[in-house]
Design an enzyme around this catalytic site. Structure first.
Site, PDB file in Angstrom:
ATOM      1  N   ARG A 196      67.486  40.745  29.641  1.00 24.07           N
ATOM      2  CA  ARG A 196      66.721  39.647  29.023  1.00 24.07           C
ATOM      3  C   ARG A 196      65.298  39.624  29.561  1.00 24.07           C
ATOM      4  NH1 ARG A 196      64.935  38.434  33.089  1.00 24.07           N
ATOM      5  NH2 ARG A 196      65.831  37.327  34.852  1.00 24.07           N
TER       6      ARG A 196
ATOM      7  N   GLU B   9      60.463  29.777  35.176  1.00 25.41           N
ATOM      8  CA  GLU B   9      60.869  30.693  36.256  1.00 25.41           C
ATOM      9  C   GLU B   9      61.292  29.951  37.512  1.00 25.41           C
ATOM     10  OE1 GLU B   9      62.059  33.664  35.567  1.00 25.41           O
ATOM     11  OE2 GLU B   9      60.120  34.196  34.717  1.00 25.41           O
TER      12      GLU B   9
ATOM     13  N   GLY C 157      63.205  42.677  37.002  1.00 25.53           N
ATOM     14  CA  GLY C 157      63.122  41.311  36.503  1.00 25.53           C
ATOM     15  C   GLY C 157      63.669  41.174  35.093  1.00 25.53           C
TER      16      GLY C 157
ATOM     17  N   SER D 108      66.957  41.570  34.464  1.00 31.05           N
ATOM     18  CA  SER D 108      68.342  41.162  34.588  1.00 31.05           C
ATOM     19  C   SER D 108      69.372  42.279  34.411  1.00 31.05           C
ATOM     20  CB  SER D 108      68.594  40.015  33.584  1.00 31.05           C
ATOM     21  OG  SER D 108      69.851  39.504  33.734  1.00 31.05           O
ATOM     22  N   SER D 109      69.058  43.437  34.993  1.00 27.05           N
ATOM     23  CA  SER D 109      70.026  44.535  34.901  1.00 27.05           C
ATOM     24  C   SER D 109      71.304  44.191  35.665  1.00 27.05           C
ATOM     25  CB  SER D 109      69.417  45.832  35.425  1.00 27.05           C
ATOM     26  OG  SER D 109      69.000  45.670  36.761  1.00 27.05           O
TER      27      SER D 109
ATOM     28  N   ASP E  99      70.445  34.115  33.296  1.00 25.72           N
ATOM     29  CA  ASP E  99      70.658  35.505  32.868  1.00 25.72           C
ATOM     30  C   ASP E  99      71.989  35.655  32.146  1.00 25.72           C
ATOM     31  OD1 ASP E  99      68.429  35.601  34.399  1.00 25.72           O
ATOM     32  OD2 ASP E  99      69.297  36.765  36.038  1.00 25.72           O
TER      33      ASP E  99
END
Ligand code: GLA
Length: 491
Positions: A71, A77, A171, A173-174, A218
């Site tokens: 994403r 944030e 950043g 979201s793996s 996420d």
């Protein structure tokens, strides 16, 4: 089942984020992740090669595939774990897992990328190791999350071939995509049907087995995303509302290529703890039962005031200089041991000073920007794109100066993006490296990309081979799903 986790001194699901527990939510097939029977044409070659590797490794065809997207967070944030809403969208880059049963009750994980070593264990006895967050630990988190949440007494053994194209430590979201994909595989392999919102809730909680006390953004967008729309994600309980971005603008992602693995450092958890301490010090000053309050959104709710009012309260109560641990203990009237136990996390026990004023100021300001962003999208004034861009840029300034979750190369990249025609640009995700997301007029995307390429990537020989995966325009993608090829359909 005996499953060991390294950090057991602290609660693994700390009460940091007081999300409503969704464990009683019933399974309604309509609300569960989609099961499709075909792979979209442009993806066929990729799936074929994953299938081929699966067959070579395990000697049979996979029973099904699951996919979970990464994403990009457009705005909001470091506020999800404070209970505030955020505004992300899924990207096309995803994790795909080819899966099949394993008769020996084993978990056998392999990765198409040889850099990631094979992993095998039994379904009964395995170890999630937060001190060494290797890739397979994220798969184990998803597995354990489903097994525990659904009380699966004899989980099916699984052979998995994992293929990920979400840039790592960027950043995007793996890690959560891995956890979500693994939970989906575990769900399907064990014949379960679980609604998407509940899956998001399970995954948000079980990712904490790896030690990061993240919020639920996420995992929520991973399951609840829909093609063509960004989502406004609220918590308590998790809800996703479609948001129409004004026509004529596109989002472009650019990776600074500075990597931060949030589970391997304490940066992230320090921010979570600073927000928790800010909540408690503010609550104490306002005469509330501070021990019951762990997140800033709950404090605001208890005080019944607006985020603007909260900003004034921050100015009145908190000093801008860092607080020492001793000072926080004195204010709250607790010993260091009590503070360690009730408010800190395992990897923040050694931290000796906390910036409460700046962190709280960021959170309330950013929570407000999310609401303004959504309002502008809903109302669609003529200058919507300019206003949204300005909010994104303000968000970056706040992340950089108040939350201190950026870094120099990323700041330079954001600056370059703004000077290359972006209406707004900001870091996205946890920060301390990783990607910037820019809002760019659609007709000037090509020009923007070539300027950013020239200014950031062309100059550095180390980045030359990484441009394709590091600088790209993206469209809101679909949420996680299962691909169960029917007998007539082949890849
Ligand atoms: C990570 C966490 C999310 C969120 C972001 C920062 O991606 O997993 O929950 O806190 O950082 O916004």
């Amino acid at each position: 089942m005996t499953c060991s986790v390294d950090v057991v001194k602290h609660t693994i699901f700390p009460a940091t984020v007081e999300y409503e527990n969704m464990s009683n939510m019933a399974g309604n097939p309509r609300d569960c992740p989609e099961i499709v029977t075909k792979v979209p044409s442009p993806q066929k070659e990729r799936y074929k090669s994953i299938q081929k590797l699966y067959i070579e490794s395990f000697g049979t065809e996979p029973a099904f595939f699951a996919r979970a997207p990464g994403r990009v967070n457009i705005i909001g944030e470091h506020i999800d774990y404070c209970g505030y809403s955020v505004l992300p969208m899924a990207i096309q880059q995803d994790i795909v897992i080819a899966a099949g049963p394993n008769a020996d009750k084993k978990l056998d994980f392999k990765n198409t990328n040889p850099e990631y070593k094979d992993f095998t264990s039994s379904t009964e006895d395995y170890k999630i190791d937060p001190s060494n967050p290797l890739w397979h630990n994220y798969i184990l988190c998803g597995f354990r999350g489903i097994v525990e949440a659904e009380s699966v007494s004899t989980p099916s053994g699984m052979n998995l071939m994992v293929d990920g194209i979400v840039p790592r430590s960027a950043g995007l979201s793996s890690s959560s995509a891995l956890v979500c994909c693994s939970s989906l595989v575990t769900m399907h392999a064990n014949g379960l049907e679980i609604p998407k919102r509940k899956l998001a809730d399970i995954c948000m909680r079980c990712e904490r087995y790896i030690g990061t006390q993240g919020g639920g953004m996420d995992q929520s967008i991973c399951f609840l995303a829909e093609t063509g729309t960004a989502k406004w994600i609220q918590f308590n309980p998790i809800q996703a509302t479609s948001v129409s971005i004004p026509p004529g603008v596109s989002f472009v992602i650019s990776n600074s290529c500075v990597e931060l693995q949030k589970a391997a450092t304490s940066h992230f958890n320090i921010r979570v703890v600073e927000c928790r301490l800010a909540t408690q010090v503010l609550a104490k000053a306002k005469g509330l039962d501070w021990k019951q309050l762990k997140v800033l959104a709950k404090l605001q709710e208890a005080l019944g005031v607006s985020s603007e009012d909260m900003l004034s309260i921050v100015e009145d109560v908190l000093h801008p200089e860092p607080y020492s641990k001793r000072e926080v203990c004195d204010i709250l009237g607790v010993s260091e041991e009590e503070l360690n136990k009730d408010s800190l996390s395992q990897n923040t026990l050694e931290v000796i000073s906390f910036k409460l004023h700046d962190r709280a100021k960021h959170v309330f300001g950013e929570a407000n920007r999310v609401l303004k962003f959504k309002e502008i999208c809903d109302q669609g004034p003529a200058d919507a794109a300019t206003l949204l861009g300005a909010l994104m840029s303000d968000s970056h300034t706040s992340c950089r100066d108040l939350y201190q979750c950026s870094c120099e190369p990323l700041d330079q990249l954001v600056e370059l993006c703004r000077n290359s025609g972006a209406l707004g640009s900001r870091l996205t995700g946890a920060g301390w490296g990783g990607c910037a997301v820019s809002m760019v007029p659609s007709e000037s995307v090509d020009d923007f990309i070539s300027k950013v390429h020239a200014g950031y990537y062309a100059a550095d020989p180390k980045l030359q081979g990484r441009v394709k995966e590091s600088l790209f325009a993206t469209e809101p993608g679909n949420g996680a799903n299962i691909i169960q090829l029917d007998t007539e359909t082949s890849l």
